[in-house]
Design a protein around this motif. Structure first.
Motif, PDB file in Angstrom:
ATOM      1  N   ILE A 268       0.800  -1.212   0.000  1.00  0.00           N
ATOM      2  CA  ILE A 268       0.000   0.000   0.000  1.00  0.00           C
ATOM      3  C   ILE A 268       0.841   1.274   0.000  1.00  0.00           C
ATOM      4  N   GLY A 333      -3.826   3.200  12.227  1.00  0.00           N
ATOM      5  CA  GLY A 333      -4.887   3.984  11.605  1.00  0.00           C
ATOM      6  C   GLY A 333      -4.566   5.469  11.653  1.00  0.00           C
ATOM      7  N   LEU A 373     -11.004   1.452   7.275  1.00  0.00           N
ATOM      8  CA  LEU A 373     -11.882   1.485   8.444  1.00  0.00           C
ATOM      9  C   LEU A 373     -12.359   0.081   8.810  1.00  0.00           C
ATOM     10  N   VAL A 376      -9.737  -1.532  10.769  1.00  0.00           N
ATOM     11  CA  VAL A 376      -9.771  -1.184  12.187  1.00  0.00           C
ATOM     12  C   VAL A 376     -10.853  -1.979  12.911  1.00  0.00           C
ATOM     13  N   PHE A 397      -9.673  -7.043   2.618  1.00  0.00           N
ATOM     14  CA  PHE A 397      -8.378  -6.973   1.946  1.00  0.00           C
ATOM     15  C   PHE A 397      -8.503  -6.716   0.455  1.00  0.00           C
ATOM     16  N   THR A 405      -4.402  -0.512  -3.713  1.00  0.00           N
ATOM     17  CA  THR A 405      -3.177  -0.586  -4.493  1.00  0.00           C
ATOM     18  C   THR A 405      -3.422  -0.669  -5.992  1.00  0.00           C
TER      19      THR A 405
ATOM     20  N   ILE B  34     -17.035   8.716   9.669  1.00  0.00           N
ATOM     21  CA  ILE B  34     -15.761   9.140   9.076  1.00  0.00           C
ATOM     22  C   ILE B  34     -15.801   8.987   7.567  1.00  0.00           C
ATOM     23  N   VAL B  38     -15.415  11.936   4.707  1.00  0.00           N
ATOM     24  CA  VAL B  38     -14.379  11.938   3.678  1.00  0.00           C
ATOM     25  C   VAL B  38     -15.010  11.994   2.291  1.00  0.00           C
ATOM     26  N   PRO B  75      -8.907  10.862  16.298  1.00  0.00           N
ATOM     27  CA  PRO B  75      -8.889   9.419  16.060  1.00  0.00           C
ATOM     28  C   PRO B  75      -8.222   8.648  17.186  1.00  0.00           C
TER      29      PRO B  75
HETATM   30  C1  HEA Z   1      -2.765  -3.530   1.041  1.00  0.00           C
HETATM   31  C2  HEA Z   1      -2.989  -4.347   1.958  1.00  0.00           C
HETATM   32  C3  HEA Z   1      -3.565  -4.072   3.334  1.00  0.00           C
HETATM   33  C4  HEA Z   1      -3.656  -2.894   4.055  1.00  0.00           C
HETATM   34  C5  HEA Z   1      -3.156  -1.518   3.689  1.00  0.00           C
HETATM   35  C6  HEA Z   1      -4.303  -3.236   5.279  1.00  0.00           C
HETATM   36  C7  HEA Z   1      -4.559  -2.306   6.278  1.00  0.00           C
HETATM   37  C8  HEA Z   1      -5.052  -2.652   7.530  1.00  0.00           C
HETATM   38  N1  HEA Z   1      -5.497  -3.890   7.922  1.00  0.00           N
HETATM   39 FE1  HEA Z   1      -5.588  -5.553   6.782  1.00  0.00          FE
HETATM   40  N2  HEA Z   1      -5.376  -7.286   5.741  1.00  0.00           N
HETATM   41  C9  HEA Z   1      -4.820  -7.436   4.500  1.00  0.00           C
HETATM   42  C10 HEA Z   1      -4.287  -6.431   3.721  1.00  0.00           C
HETATM   43  C11 HEA Z   1      -4.177  -5.101   4.129  1.00  0.00           C
HETATM   44  N3  HEA Z   1      -4.620  -4.577   5.300  1.00  0.00           N
HETATM   45  C12 HEA Z   1      -4.880  -8.807   4.079  1.00  0.00           C
HETATM   46  C13 HEA Z   1      -4.350  -9.355   2.774  1.00  0.00           C
HETATM   47  C14 HEA Z   1      -5.511  -9.507   5.105  1.00  0.00           C
HETATM   48  C15 HEA Z   1      -5.923 -10.971   5.182  1.00  0.00           C
HETATM   49  C16 HEA Z   1      -4.880 -11.958   5.031  1.00  0.00           C
HETATM   50  C17 HEA Z   1      -5.438 -13.338   5.052  1.00  0.00           C
HETATM   51  O1  HEA Z   1      -5.843 -13.784   6.139  1.00  0.00           O
HETATM   52  O2  HEA Z   1      -5.473 -13.971   3.976  1.00  0.00           O
HETATM   53  C18 HEA Z   1      -5.785  -8.521   6.144  1.00  0.00           C
HETATM   54  C19 HEA Z   1      -6.378  -8.843   7.355  1.00  0.00           C
HETATM   55  C20 HEA Z   1      -6.468  -7.965   8.417  1.00  0.00           C
HETATM   56  C21 HEA Z   1      -6.807  -8.372   9.748  1.00  0.00           C
HETATM   57  C22 HEA Z   1      -7.051  -9.799  10.224  1.00  0.00           C
HETATM   58  C23 HEA Z   1      -8.433 -10.195  10.038  1.00  0.00           C
HETATM   59  C24 HEA Z   1      -8.641 -11.623  10.343  1.00  0.00           C
HETATM   60  O3  HEA Z   1      -8.105 -12.481   9.632  1.00  0.00           O
HETATM   61  O4  HEA Z   1      -9.335 -11.893  11.317  1.00  0.00           O
HETATM   62  C25 HEA Z   1      -6.823  -7.224  10.521  1.00  0.00           C
HETATM   63  C26 HEA Z   1      -7.108  -7.196  11.953  1.00  0.00           C
HETATM   64  O5  HEA Z   1      -6.749  -6.355  12.654  1.00  0.00           O
HETATM   65  C27 HEA Z   1      -6.466  -6.127   9.637  1.00  0.00           C
HETATM   66  C28 HEA Z   1      -6.343  -4.801  10.039  1.00  0.00           C
HETATM   67  C29 HEA Z   1      -5.866  -3.777   9.225  1.00  0.00           C
HETATM   68  C30 HEA Z   1      -5.693  -2.397   9.684  1.00  0.00           C
HETATM   69  C31 HEA Z   1      -6.024  -1.862  11.050  1.00  0.00           C
HETATM   70  C32 HEA Z   1      -5.178  -1.703   8.623  1.00  0.00           C
HETATM   71  C33 HEA Z   1      -4.787  -0.243   8.627  1.00  0.00           C
HETATM   72  O6  HEA Z   1      -3.532  -0.048   8.054  1.00  0.00           O
HETATM   73  C34 HEA Z   1      -5.816   0.608   7.927  1.00  0.00           C
HETATM   74  C35 HEA Z   1      -5.590   2.065   8.181  1.00  0.00           C
HETATM   75  C36 HEA Z   1      -6.537   2.965   7.395  1.00  0.00           C
HETATM   76  C37 HEA Z   1      -7.588   3.621   7.893  1.00  0.00           C
HETATM   77  C38 HEA Z   1      -7.956   3.500   9.329  1.00  0.00           C
HETATM   78  C39 HEA Z   1      -8.475   4.454   7.018  1.00  0.00           C
HETATM   79  C40 HEA Z   1      -8.127   5.896   6.866  1.00  0.00           C
HETATM   80  C41 HEA Z   1      -8.146   6.661   8.144  1.00  0.00           C
HETATM   81  C42 HEA Z   1      -9.011   7.692   8.410  1.00  0.00           C
HETATM   82  C43 HEA Z   1      -9.994   8.171   7.434  1.00  0.00           C
HETATM   83  C44 HEA Z   1      -8.854   8.409   9.718  1.00  0.00           C
HETATM   84  C45 HEA Z   1      -9.785   8.010  10.781  1.00  0.00           C
HETATM   85  C46 HEA Z   1      -9.426   6.680  11.322  1.00  0.00           C
HETATM   86  C47 HEA Z   1      -9.738   6.250  12.545  1.00  0.00           C
HETATM   87  C48 HEA Z   1     -10.535   6.999  13.553  1.00  0.00           C
HETATM   88  C49 HEA Z   1      -9.263   4.876  12.950  1.00  0.00           C
HETATM   89  N4  HEA Z   1      -6.265  -6.609   8.361  1.00  0.00           N
END
Ligand code: HEA
Ligand code: HEA
Ligand code: CUA
Ligand code: CU
Lengths: 567, 310, 133, 228
Positions: A268, A333, A373, A376, A397, A405, B34, B38, B75
């Motif tokens: 990302i 986040g 979100l 989160v 995801f 991406t 949120i 946005v 946040p």
């Molecule tokens: C590009 C790839 C990518 C990205 C960027 C992210 C970003 C994030 N991911 Fe994700 N995730 C995956 C790819 C990705 N993930 C994949 C592939 C899996 C599964 C894998 C599998 O099991 O096969 C997975 C699974 C996964 C899980 C496990 C779920 C499960 O199997 O039970 C969790 C749990 O916490 C999680 C959390 C997060 C969080 C908190 C972010 C954070 O980075 C997100 C941050 C962004 C924001 C929060 C939005 C913008 C923010 C605002 C607008 C401000 C206000 C925000 C707040 C008040 C919080 N992800």
């Protein structure tokens, strides 16, 4: 070397075209042995596009099978292989190399005013290592059944046959390519910047590639050793991961996610960079909070190492560690939010032009916010207990990977296409495709959120009747999405024949690849190493830079330069 | 089992569900707010500030320190609230009451086996009393599985060579799905079952009841679903993992070593008790060996049932 | 700027190199003695690791000349070491506290039953190999 | 924008252009610093590669301390200690060879490289005897672990894990030594040909860094596997 090259004669007069990196040596060898970062970038682009196409077609097969309950077009074993291969190819052969190795290779050195990356031959070697990894993966697929999912969880994976050995080696080798690229880029950004290009003047794309490279260098070796240990578990039964021998399968999950969570930031972060550049350019506005946006990439890169356990809340890991990992997960986040909100702030009082790349950037803002979100939400311990391994996760995801991406990569591809090929694509086609992709994507994956939180598990060949309606809608959406993608690809490819010639700076951007090189660039990028005297998004200087109305600020033109090219 | 849940969540069937649901909806609504903020900003800006003229030069907007701080601080506060809440309910999920009724669960490719405190066993269907905390102590004999009851909002991986557990207290009589949510091979999606929640009296009666009084073929039909034979063997001629049982009795079968046999009672019993002895041509040697513990009642019942499938 | 620091062409004197080598050998001897011949109980492990850490520091500082080098390279090494620490410590947050709540048992089944799984697996394999011959 | 057209060439002239300087670098120093930084980055990837095995070791040691302490006595600390000294010595000689290269002392450079090469070979020979000694008692990695004779008492749970980790760690380390030998042969040949001077000795410097890292890893492996 001469500045021009004779490309043909017309009624006795020789017509000269400016030398560029595409036409200066057209032989096959000139491509295969090239150390030019621009050509290597294009080679990566072609390779990952093929991987994307194949993995995307597998996804369509998966969706078609899920269209109705029971058997639709394939049996359970085939289905299980298809989704595994889809995941493995998308992650290891497409998305990880996509932006950094393809677009990054092409753009980053030019953006910092360098003639090439620090280690050009290593760069070529990385490409071939990647290809070897890809070939091994394909061999593994042909040799037999791989149905472990992309996560290779033990003991299922360590008891499977020989193909797993091929795939683990493939991942190991492709990992090396990724490490070497990251290493190369870090050194390049540190040591090769043009005079005057301070850290505060780096384009945000470069900052994000920098942060990505840090993660690549630090995390990828661990997937390497994980694959070695998995290999040994299979070959010698060392009993580290297999419970039947006293090993601990949860330990494997720690190893896997220590890499694979940071890897999602490898996916990302470069997208964030593209979005910053796109929003700056197409709002013609200084990116709000430049420093916050730049440093938040680095913050995300480091925080990304502290949260891997959020994939294991129900795996049986200790509750203490679940709690720690959950807390740290939320923290990610915050820097991400800083970025999103600054991008929105950049549009405020800008001069916004909704050309194709900007449409992708706006789609990104919406889709990634949903994906983030919901990420989160998944990080909330007790909520994740319900949502883990359901389609809610699948939707999360895909929203960040495909909606984040891939959409950003498409935006970047359209944005830099004129620079890479010297041709403009058809704008109308581009916009229609972007809108179609946006709609198709949401139809496909938003329904998956709903069925997921209602209890539809992932990796299911068959499902309960109450989920059929959601699956049908999702499948229809995936075909819309595919049509959009094929249109976008078609539009780009058609530009080779039909496209107008691109000027040096069609978007009126202010970064060096637009202002200081021709489209396509010279084999050595610059005729003169540029000296940088301003920031990458100083659009308030635009009247001065763009000159008289209609000017685009490019200091080089596509016309043959009068100076001889210096070596 | 109609769809009695809300738009997002399935019906709620345990004492844990309401608490988790409110947390889910709390985070959900924060996210919606949120997200809407946005999106609206993006759309409004894109329209309001669209480029009117190619040489437009917009004014400088100075960085607003207050804004920059606000979107770090707000946040952070929000996520800390959510974290505390999530963490407390997580502890609750992992604290079974001391008086919980304990049932042993064994997961294997691809079925669930339950052993009740009095030694009674069942497969596939888990019968539990209503309004009484139940704790499942689980392990697996082969690979990872995961025990998931959406209506109860509980899920826990089942790991070979280690015990893990979940607990819940069902609040209403009825039947709820059990799903396996950790990928475990070909029939992962067929590794289903139901929790049958009964009143305390019905449950006790069930626990004491035997199965001796059923007709053999009827009992065989029960075993066919309970023991998950149906996951691999159809009775309508479709090819699944194993050969169909339709017309099996009296059929001439060819084995991988080239020999053939006509399926009679003994052959069928042998196939069940010792499935590796003869492998049917064209099929993987995939039949589990776990049925070797069947007693003669069960085998006779299955044979009677298979005989009926003509 | 691109060239942000002094270059790494410092020549480490022979005397320094020899002193460092001598100390490394001395520390090796020390670690063997403290580990093999005098028993200091629970302190065995931390002591051995501290000595190893000290030796590594010496090699890094003088042999690899980080002391005289661009500080960037020290930063790189530092980040790498931090990363390893995170990997180790965060994994231990799980494995060292496995079973802190009743959702999983801290002991494996084979441990509680005192079985040697490796031996059982090996015997099963030898048996099936024997059966074939 | 006339100032943006000013060229870097006006700042650093283009006259002095040593043979080893690649075209995309401006100065030799820039190139040297870049290579060195690249090498350091590579070294931390190596550290992280090994970290996986250290983590596996620590986890199992924390779970079964008595087993790990007990079976580690099967490894001979004398051989391990010998190898430690050998590697330290080789590390020292590499440092010396760089020292001599910087001083343009051709002979010193070559001699020290050759000694290093020899030490590396000794290390592998000792390792070979250690491995074969263990194999002869049935101490193999993985499921093949089956100590017999006097050693049968060591057939306890998790001893197999210890030896698997031992073989993988020292095996991968040994592989690094082997690669090191290859590189040293190449460097030594170049040194004999007189390729290196005080102005250009980057390959020696980089190989040296690599070799020190191999040494450092062993510095940790030795106490963890042999002593405690
Ligand atoms: C590009 C790839 C990518 C990205 C960027 C992210 C970003 C994030 N991911 Fe994700 N995730 C995956 C790819 C990705 N993930 C994949 C592939 C899996 C599964 C894998 C599998 O099991 O096969 C997975 C699974 C996964 C899980 C496990 C779920 C499960 O199997 O039970 C969790 C749990 O916490 C999680 C959390 C997060 C969080 C908190 C972010 C954070 O980075 C997100 C941050 C962004 C924001 C929060 C939005 C913008 C923010 C605002 C607008 C401000 C206000 C925000 C707040 C008040 C919080 N992800
Ligand atoms: C980069 C990551 C990525 C991307 C982009 C996608 C894209 C898609 N994915 Fe998938 N997916 C994963 C990563 C990704 N996926 C992973 C990691 C898993 C988990 C696997 C596991 O459980 O182990 C998964 C699982 C997964 C599942 C769940 C399977 C299951 O659990 O049973 C489903 C089901 O719907 C699905 C569908 C789709 C669809 C319809 C698309 C569509 O968006 C695809 C559309 C693409 C095309 C149709 C190709 C068109 C391409 C071209 C025309 C080439 C053009 C080239 C240029 C423009 C340069 N994916
Ligand atoms: Cu059992 Cu999936
Ligand atoms: Cu993650």
């Amino acid at each position: 070397m001469s500045a021009t090259q004779t490309v043909g004669t017309e009624s006795g007069r020789s017509v000269s075209a400016p030398v560029n990196y595409l036409n200066h040596d057209k032989s096959i060898k000139g491509w295969l042995y090239t150390v030019d970062h621009k050509r290597i970038g294009l080679m990566y682009l072609a390779t990952v596009s093929i991987a994307f196409l194949v993995a995307g077609l597998l996804a369509l097969a998966v969706r078609t099978e899920l269209f109705s309950q029971g058997r639709t077009i394939m049996d359970a074993d085939t289905y299980n292989q298809f989704f595994s291969l889809h995941g493995i190819m998308m992650v290891f052969l497409f998305i990880i190399p996509s932006i950094p190795a393809a677009l990054g290779n092409f753009v980053m050195p030019i953006q910092i005013g360098a003639k090439d990356v620090a280690f050009p031959r290593l760069n070529l070697a990385s490409y071939y290592i990647f290809v070897i990894g890809g070939v091994l993966a394909v061999t593994g697929i042909l040799v037999g059944q791989i149905d472990t999912g992309w996560t290779f969880y033990t003991p299922y994976s360590s008891r499977l046959g020989a193909p797993v050995l091929f795939l683990t080696s493939a991942v190991f080798i492709a990992g090396f390519s990724s490490i070497l690229t990251g290493l190369n880029f870090i050194v390049t950004i540190h040591k090769m910047r043009a005079p005057g290009l301070t850290w505060n003047r780096l384009p945000l794309f470069v900052w994000s590639i920098y942060a990505t490279s840090i993660v690549q260098v630090l995390a990828t070796p661990v997937i390497g050793i994980t694959m070695v240990l998995l290999f040994m578990e299979k070959a010698l039964q060392i009993g580290i991961f297999d419970p039947a021998l006293g090993g601990d399968p949860v330990l494997f999950q720690h190893f896997f996610w220590f890499y694979s969570h940071p890897a999602v930031y490898i996916m990302i972060l470069p997208a964030f960079g593209i979005i910053s550049d796109l929003i700056g350019t197409f709002s013609r506005h200084e990116v709000q909070g430049y420093k916050f946006v730049a440093l938040s990439s680095v913050a995300i890169a480091f925080l990304g190492f502290l949260v891997w356990g959020h994939h294991m809340f129900v795996s049986g890991q200790s509750v203490v560690s679940s709690i720690i990992f959950s807390l740290l997960t939320y923290l990610i986040g915050i820097p991400t939010g800083v970025k999103v909100l600054n991008w929105v702030g950049t549009m405020y009082k800008g001069s916004i032009s909704l050309q194709t790349p900007m449409l992708y950037a706006l789609s990104f803002l919406i889709l990634f916010t949903i994906g983030g979100l919901t990420g989160v939400m998944l990080g909330v311990l007790s909520v994740d207990v319900h949502l883990h391994d359901t389609y809610f996760v699948v939707a999360h995801f895909h929203y960040v990977m495909m909606g984040g991406t891939v959409i950003a990569a498409l935006g970047g591809l359209h944005y830099w296409w004129p620079k890479m090929t010297g041709k403009m694509y058809n704008e109308t086609n581009g916009r229609i495709a972007a809108v179609l992709i946006f709609i198709g994507f949401n139809v496909t994956f938003f329904t998956q959120f709903i069925m997921g939180s209602k209890g539809m598990p992932r990796r299911y060949y068959d499902y309960l009747p109450e989920f059929e309606i959601y699956h049908m809608i999702s499948t229809i959406g995936s075909f819309l999405l595919a049509i959009g993608l094929f249109m976008a690809a078609g539009g780009l490819i058609a530009s080779f024949w039909r496209g107008k010639k691109a000027t040096s700076n069609p978007w009126k951007s202010l970064t060096l690849e637009w202002t200081h090189t021709t489209s396509p660039p010279d084999p050595h990028n610059f005729h003169h190493t540029p000296i940088v005297t301003r920031g990458p998004y100083d659009y308030h200087l635009a009247p001065e830079i763009f000159g008289e109305p209609g000017g685009d600020g490019a200091v080089v033109s596509a016309q043959p330069d009068t100076d001889p090219v210096q070596q | 089992m109609g769809d009695k849940g809300t738009f997002w969540l399935p019906e709620s069937g345990s004492t844990l569900s309401p608490g988790l649901d409110s947390l889910f909806y709390f985070t959900y609504w924060i996210s919606v707010v949120i997200f809407v903020a946005v999106t609206v900003a993006v759309i409004v800006f894109a329209i309001k500030y669209r480029r009117r003229n190619d040489s437009d030069i917009p004014p400088i907007v100075h960085e607003n320190k207050l804004l920059e701080t606000a979107w770090i601080v707000v946040p952070t506060i929000l996520v800390l609230i959510v974290f505390t809440w999530g963490f407390r309910s997580f502890l609750k999920l992992h604290s079974p009451p001391a008086n919980a009724y304990e049932i042993q669960v064994t997961a294997k490719q691809w079925l669930w086996d339950y052993t009740y405190p009095n030694g009674k066993t069942s497969t596939g269907d888990l019968v539990v009393p209503v309004d009484r905390p139940v704790r499942l102590v689980m392990t697996s004999t082969d690979v990872l599985h995961s025990f998931f009851v959406p209506a109860f909002r509980v899920k826990q991986d089942v790991v070979p060579n280690r015990y893990s557990s979940v607990w819940f207290e069902a609040t209403g009589q009825g039947e709820y799905h059990i799903l396996c949510t950790e990928y475990c091979g070909t029939q992962h999606s067929g590794m289903l079952g139901s929790v049958i929640v009964q009143s305390a009296e019905d449950f006790d009666a069930w626990l004491q009841s035997g199965v001796e009084d059923m007709a053999p073929a009827e009992y065989g039909a029960l075993l066919y679903t309970q023991q998950n034979c149906n996951v691999c063997h159809s009775v309508d001629g479709t090819r699944l993992v194993g050969p169909t049982l339709l017309g099996l009795f009296g059929r001439q079968t060819t084995f991988t070593d080239g020999t053939t046999a006509v399926a009679d009672e003994n052959y069928i019993m042998e196939s069940i008790v010792n499935p590796m002895a003869k492998i049917v041509e064209g099929y993987p040697p995939g039949m589990p060996t776990i049925y070797s513990s069947f007693d003669s009642d069960q085998l006779n019942a299955l044979v009677a049932f298979i005989k009926e499938q003509q | 700027m691109a060239h942000d620091s002094h270059s790494g062409h410092h020549i480490v004197s022979q005397r320094v190199l020899i002193t460092v080598f001598a100390s490394l050998v001395a520390l090796t001897v020390l670690t063997v003695i403290t580990a093999q011949f005098v028993d200091i109980g629970v302190l065995n492990l931390p002591l051995a690791l501290s000595i190893a850490g000290l030796k590594a520091m010496l090699v890094v500082t003088f042999f690899m000349a980080l002391k005289y080098d661009n500080p960037m390279n020290s930063l790189i090494l530092g980040i790498g070491v931090i990363c390893v620490t995170v990997f180790l410590v965060f994994t231990l947050f799980d494995t060292a506290f496995r079973g802190d709540m009743p959702n999983v048992d801290s002991q494996t089944i084979s441990d509680t039953e005192g079985r040697n799984l490796n031996q059982e697996a090996r015997e099963a394999r030898e048996e099936s190999a024997g059966a074939q011959h | 924008m006339s100032e943006a057209v000013a060229t870097a060439e006006q700042i650093h002239g283009h006259d002095d252009h040593p043979a080893h300087l690649q075209h995309h670098f401006v100065t030799s120093d820039q190139q040297f610093e870049a290579s060195k930084m690249g090498m350091w980055l590579f070294l931390i990837t190596e550290i992280l590669l090994f970290s996986g095995m250290f983590v596996a070791y620590t986890v199992y040691r924390v779970w079964h301390p008595e087993v790990f302490q007990g079976v580690s006595s099967l490894l001979d600390w004398r051989l391990g200690g010998l190898n430690t000294i050998v590697l330290l010595a080789s590390s020292f000689t590499v440092a010396m060879s760089i020292h001599f290269a910087q001083k343009n002392n051709q002979k010193g450079l070559v001699i020290n490289l050759v000694i290093t090469l020899l030490c590396a070979c000794i290390f592998l020979v000792v390792k070979y005897f250690e491995y074969t000694g263990k194999f002869s008692h049935g101490i193999f990695p993985g499921i093949a672990y089956h100590p017999h004779g006097d050693y049968a008492v060591y057939d306890i749970p998790y001893a197999g894990q210890f030896f698997s980790i031992y073989y993988i760690m020292t095996g991968i380390h040994g592989f690094h030594v082997l690669v090191g030998i290859g590189v040293f042969i190449w460097i030594t040949i170049r040194a004999i040909k007189g390729d290196f001077t005080s102005a250009y000795y980057t390959p020696v410097e980089l190989t040296g860094l690599y070799w020190h890292l191999v040494d450092i890893i062993w510095i940790f492996l030795f106490p963890l596997l042999y002593l405690i």
